[in-house]
Write a protein that holds these residues in place. Sequence first.
Motif, PDB file in Angstrom:
ATOM      1  N   HIS A   1      15.169  -5.014   3.107  1.00 24.37           N
ATOM      2  CA  HIS A   1      15.108  -5.249   1.663  1.00 24.37           C
ATOM      3  C   HIS A   1      13.835  -4.721   1.009  1.00 24.37           C
ATOM      4  CE1 HIS A   1      18.707  -7.595   2.065  1.00 24.37           C
ATOM      5  NE2 HIS A   1      18.130  -8.354   2.981  1.00 24.37           N
ATOM      6  N   LEU A   2      13.022  -3.984   1.748  1.00 23.26           N
ATOM      7  CA  LEU A   2      11.798  -3.463   1.144  1.00 23.26           C
ATOM      8  C   LEU A   2      12.136  -2.408   0.099  1.00 23.26           C
ATOM      9  CD1 LEU A   2       9.366  -3.103   4.194  1.00 23.26           C
ATOM     10  CD2 LEU A   2       9.824  -5.086   2.751  1.00 23.26           C
ATOM     11  N   SER A   3      11.368  -2.374  -0.974  1.00 21.84           N
ATOM     12  CA  SER A   3      11.626  -1.438  -2.061  1.00 21.84           C
ATOM     13  C   SER A   3      11.543   0.008  -1.579  1.00 21.84           C
ATOM     14  CB  SER A   3      10.656  -1.677  -3.217  1.00 21.84           C
ATOM     15  OG  SER A   3       9.327  -1.597  -2.766  1.00 21.84           O
ATOM     16  N   LYS A   4      10.665   0.287  -0.644  1.00 18.00           N
ATOM     17  CA  LYS A   4      10.602   1.603   0.005  1.00 18.00           C
ATOM     18  C   LYS A   4      10.513   1.339   1.506  1.00 18.00           C
ATOM     19  CE  LYS A   4       8.230   6.024   0.244  1.00 18.00           C
ATOM     20  NZ  LYS A   4       7.740   6.147   1.600  1.00 18.00           N
ATOM     21  N   LYS A   5      11.580   1.669   2.194  1.00 16.19           N
ATOM     22  CA  LYS A   5      11.619   1.440   3.635  1.00 16.19           C
ATOM     23  C   LYS A   5      10.692   2.425   4.344  1.00 16.19           C
ATOM     24  CE  LYS A   5      15.985  -0.236   4.977  1.00 16.19           C
ATOM     25  NZ  LYS A   5      17.268   0.065   5.580  1.00 16.19           N
ATOM     26  N   PRO A   6       9.925   1.944   5.297  1.00 15.10           N
ATOM     27  CA  PRO A   6       9.087   2.870   6.057  1.00 15.10           C
ATOM     28  C   PRO A   6       9.952   3.724   6.981  1.00 15.10           C
ATOM     29  CG  PRO A   6       8.948   0.673   6.989  1.00 15.10           C
ATOM     30  CD  PRO A   6       9.773   0.564   5.744  1.00 15.10           C
ATOM     31  N   LYS A   7       9.528   4.938   7.207  1.00 13.51           N
ATOM     32  CA  LYS A   7      10.208   5.808   8.170  1.00 13.51           C
ATOM     33  C   LYS A   7       9.626   5.465   9.539  1.00 13.51           C
ATOM     34  CE  LYS A   7      12.214   9.804   9.655  1.00 13.51           C
ATOM     35  NZ  LYS A   7      11.657  11.119   9.576  1.00 13.51           N
ATOM     36  N   VAL A   8      10.488   4.994  10.428  1.00 15.39           N
ATOM     37  CA  VAL A   8      10.090   4.589  11.773  1.00 15.39           C
ATOM     38  C   VAL A   8      10.642   5.616  12.758  1.00 15.39           C
ATOM     39  CG1 VAL A   8      10.204   2.769  13.523  1.00 15.39           C
ATOM     40  CG2 VAL A   8      10.198   2.155  11.092  1.00 15.39           C
ATOM     41  N   VAL A   9       9.767   6.143  13.611  1.00 21.39           N
ATOM     42  CA  VAL A   9      10.185   7.109  14.621  1.00 21.39           C
ATOM     43  C   VAL A   9       9.856   6.552  15.998  1.00 21.39           C
ATOM     44  CG1 VAL A   9       9.818   9.431  15.558  1.00 21.39           C
ATOM     45  CG2 VAL A   9       9.892   9.090  13.080  1.00 21.39           C
TER      46      VAL A   9
ATOM     47  N   ASN B   1       0.809  -1.213   0.000  1.00 21.82           N
ATOM     48  CA  ASN B   1       0.000   0.000   0.000  1.00 21.82           C
ATOM     49  C   ASN B   1       0.847   1.271   0.000  1.00 21.82           C
ATOM     50  OD1 ASN B   1      -2.591   0.840  -0.172  1.00 21.82           O
ATOM     51  ND2 ASN B   1      -3.046   0.644   1.999  1.00 21.82           N
ATOM     52  N   ILE B   2       2.023   1.241  -0.604  1.00 20.11           N
ATOM     53  CA  ILE B   2       2.900   2.408  -0.619  1.00 20.11           C
ATOM     54  C   ILE B   2       2.272   3.498  -1.479  1.00 20.11           C
ATOM     55  CG2 ILE B   2       5.138   3.289  -1.373  1.00 20.11           C
ATOM     56  CD1 ILE B   2       6.316   0.560  -0.636  1.00 20.11           C
ATOM     57  N   ARG B   3       2.251   4.700  -0.920  1.00 20.48           N
ATOM     58  CA  ARG B   3       1.706   5.857  -1.621  1.00 20.48           C
ATOM     59  C   ARG B   3       2.825   6.891  -1.810  1.00 20.48           C
ATOM     60  NH1 ARG B   3      -2.465   3.315  -0.708  1.00 20.48           N
ATOM     61  NH2 ARG B   3      -4.623   3.782  -0.854  1.00 20.48           N
TER      62      ARG B   3
END
Length: 168
Positions: A99-107, A66-68
Amino acid sequence: MSFSNLKFSHELQRAIKENGFTQATPIQSKVIPLVLDKHDILARSQTGSGKSASFILPILELYLQNIRPGKPKIKVLVLTPTRELTLQVSDTFNLFSTHLSKKPKVVSLIGGESIGDQLYEIQQGCDILVATSGRFLDVTSKKQMNLSHVEFFVLDEADKMLDFGFEE
Protein backbone atom coordinates in the motif's frame (compact mmCIF):
# COMPACT_ATOMS: atom_id res chain seq x y z
CA MET A 1 3.59 -3.75 22.26
CA SER A 2 0.91 -3.20 19.64
CA PHE A 3 2.03 -2.36 16.09
CA SER A 4 -0.45 0.51 16.18
CA ASN A 5 1.74 2.14 18.88
CA LEU A 6 4.78 2.15 16.60
CA LYS A 7 5.52 5.18 14.43
CA PHE A 8 4.41 3.76 11.09
CA SER A 9 2.53 5.51 8.29
CA HIS A 10 -1.08 4.69 7.53
CA GLU A 11 -0.02 2.73 4.41
CA LEU A 12 2.41 0.56 6.34
CA GLN A 13 -0.04 0.09 9.23
CA ARG A 14 -2.60 -1.12 6.71
CA ALA A 15 -0.21 -3.73 5.27
CA ILE A 16 0.79 -4.83 8.79
CA LYS A 17 -2.84 -5.31 9.77
CA GLU A 18 -3.80 -7.08 6.54
CA ASN A 19 -1.00 -9.57 7.12
CA GLY A 20 -2.30 -10.44 10.56
CA PHE A 21 0.31 -8.67 12.65
CA THR A 22 -1.15 -7.06 15.78
CA GLN A 23 1.43 -7.40 18.56
CA ALA A 24 5.15 -6.87 18.04
CA THR A 25 7.39 -9.67 19.25
CA PRO A 26 10.02 -8.83 21.89
CA ILE A 27 12.78 -8.46 19.25
CA GLN A 28 10.54 -6.21 17.15
CA SER A 29 9.60 -4.03 20.13
CA LYS A 30 13.28 -3.47 20.90
CA VAL A 31 14.71 -3.15 17.39
CA ILE A 32 12.07 -1.21 15.41
CA PRO A 33 12.37 2.05 17.40
CA LEU A 34 16.17 1.88 17.15
CA VAL A 35 16.11 1.41 13.37
CA LEU A 36 13.60 4.26 13.04
CA ASP A 37 16.10 6.43 14.92
CA LYS A 38 18.86 5.15 12.56
CA HIS A 39 20.98 3.45 15.22
CA ASP A 40 23.45 0.72 14.38
CA ILE A 41 22.12 -2.54 15.76
CA LEU A 42 23.37 -6.02 16.51
CA ALA A 43 20.47 -8.28 17.41
CA ARG A 44 20.21 -11.95 18.12
CA SER A 45 17.01 -13.93 18.43
CA GLN A 46 15.63 -17.36 17.67
CA THR A 47 14.36 -18.42 14.26
CA GLY A 48 10.72 -17.43 13.87
CA SER A 49 10.91 -14.57 16.37
CA GLY A 50 10.28 -11.84 13.79
CA LYS A 51 13.82 -10.61 13.16
CA SER A 52 13.21 -9.90 9.47
CA ALA A 53 10.16 -7.72 10.15
CA SER A 54 12.15 -5.90 12.84
CA PHE A 55 14.39 -4.39 10.16
CA ILE A 56 12.10 -4.51 7.10
CA LEU A 57 9.22 -2.49 8.58
CA PRO A 58 11.26 0.48 9.85
CA ILE A 59 13.37 0.53 6.68
CA LEU A 60 10.19 0.74 4.60
CA GLU A 61 8.90 3.54 6.83
CA LEU A 62 12.12 5.51 6.39
CA TYR A 63 12.08 4.80 2.64
CA LEU A 64 8.54 6.20 2.45
CA GLN A 65 9.60 9.38 4.26
CA ASN A 66 12.54 9.89 1.89
CA ILE A 67 11.24 9.16 -1.63
CA ARG A 68 13.19 11.02 -4.28
CA PRO A 69 12.21 11.50 -7.94
CA GLY A 70 14.28 9.88 -10.67
CA LYS A 71 15.82 6.49 -11.24
CA PRO A 72 16.00 4.39 -8.08
CA LYS A 73 19.41 3.95 -6.48
CA ILE A 74 20.38 1.19 -4.07
CA LYS A 75 19.52 2.60 -0.63
CA VAL A 76 19.20 -0.72 1.18
CA LEU A 77 21.59 -3.67 0.95
CA VAL A 78 20.68 -6.90 2.73
CA LEU A 79 23.11 -9.82 2.63
CA THR A 80 21.92 -13.29 3.54
CA PRO A 81 23.67 -16.67 3.66
CA THR A 82 21.19 -18.61 1.51
CA ARG A 83 19.13 -18.28 -1.62
CA GLU A 84 15.96 -19.23 0.30
CA LEU A 85 16.44 -16.50 2.88
CA THR A 86 17.22 -13.95 0.15
CA LEU A 87 13.93 -14.75 -1.60
CA GLN A 88 12.04 -14.74 1.71
CA VAL A 89 13.39 -11.31 2.70
CA SER A 90 12.64 -9.90 -0.77
CA ASP A 91 9.11 -11.28 -0.62
CA THR A 92 8.62 -9.74 2.82
CA PHE A 93 9.76 -6.31 1.58
CA ASN A 94 7.26 -6.63 -1.28
CA LEU A 95 4.50 -7.92 1.01
CA PHE A 96 4.68 -4.93 3.33
CA SER A 97 5.08 -2.47 0.42
CA THR A 98 1.64 -3.31 -0.96
CA HIS A 99 0.00 0.00 0.00
CA LEU A 100 2.96 2.37 -0.17
CA SER A 101 2.39 5.39 -2.39
CA LYS A 102 5.60 4.52 -4.27
CA LYS A 103 6.64 0.90 -4.00
CA PRO A 104 10.37 0.34 -3.72
CA LYS A 105 11.99 -1.71 -6.47
CA VAL A 106 13.35 -4.83 -4.76
CA VAL A 107 15.90 -7.01 -6.55
CA SER A 108 17.06 -10.44 -5.42
CA LEU A 109 20.63 -11.35 -6.30
CA ILE A 110 21.06 -15.12 -6.08
CA GLY A 111 23.11 -17.90 -7.59
CA GLY A 112 21.50 -20.28 -10.05
CA GLU A 113 20.02 -17.40 -12.06
CA SER A 114 21.50 -15.43 -14.95
CA ILE A 115 24.01 -12.96 -13.54
CA GLY A 116 23.57 -10.80 -16.67
CA ASP A 117 19.80 -10.56 -16.14
CA GLN A 118 20.30 -9.71 -12.47
CA LEU A 119 22.86 -6.99 -13.29
CA TYR A 120 20.50 -5.56 -15.89
CA GLU A 121 17.67 -5.45 -13.36
CA ILE A 122 19.90 -3.61 -10.85
CA GLN A 123 21.12 -1.17 -13.49
CA GLN A 124 17.53 -0.36 -14.49
CA GLY A 125 17.05 1.03 -10.99
CA CYS A 126 16.84 -0.67 -7.65
CA ASP A 127 15.94 0.71 -4.21
CA ILE A 128 16.48 -2.46 -2.19
CA LEU A 129 19.02 -5.15 -3.04
CA VAL A 130 18.77 -8.47 -1.22
CA ALA A 131 21.63 -10.81 -2.06
CA THR A 132 23.37 -13.98 -1.10
CA SER A 133 26.95 -13.36 -0.02
CA GLY A 134 28.46 -15.42 -2.82
CA ARG A 135 26.53 -13.83 -5.67
CA PHE A 136 27.10 -10.38 -4.18
CA LEU A 137 30.88 -10.98 -4.24
CA ASP A 138 30.61 -12.17 -7.87
CA VAL A 139 28.73 -9.04 -8.92
CA THR A 140 30.91 -6.56 -7.00
CA SER A 141 34.01 -8.02 -8.66
CA LYS A 142 32.52 -6.93 -12.02
CA LYS A 143 32.35 -3.30 -10.81
CA GLN A 144 28.99 -2.70 -12.49
CA MET A 145 26.99 -1.77 -9.41
CA ASN A 146 26.93 1.56 -7.57
CA LEU A 147 26.73 1.22 -3.79
CA SER A 148 27.54 4.85 -2.97
CA HIS A 149 23.91 5.63 -2.03
CA VAL A 150 23.44 2.79 0.48
CA GLU A 151 21.86 4.07 3.69
CA PHE A 152 20.99 0.73 5.31
CA PHE A 153 23.22 -2.33 5.39
CA VAL A 154 21.84 -5.51 6.94
CA LEU A 155 23.71 -8.75 7.53
CA ASP A 156 20.94 -11.26 8.09
CA GLU A 157 22.09 -14.42 9.86
CA ALA A 158 25.71 -13.25 9.83
CA ASP A 159 26.73 -16.21 11.98
CA LYS A 160 25.68 -18.58 9.19
CA MET A 161 27.65 -16.55 6.63
CA LEU A 162 30.75 -17.12 8.72
CA ASP A 163 29.91 -20.83 8.96
CA PHE A 164 29.67 -20.95 5.16
CA GLY A 165 33.11 -19.36 4.79
CA PHE A 166 32.18 -15.81 3.75
CA GLU A 167 34.51 -13.92 6.09
CA GLU A 168 35.27 -11.53 3.20
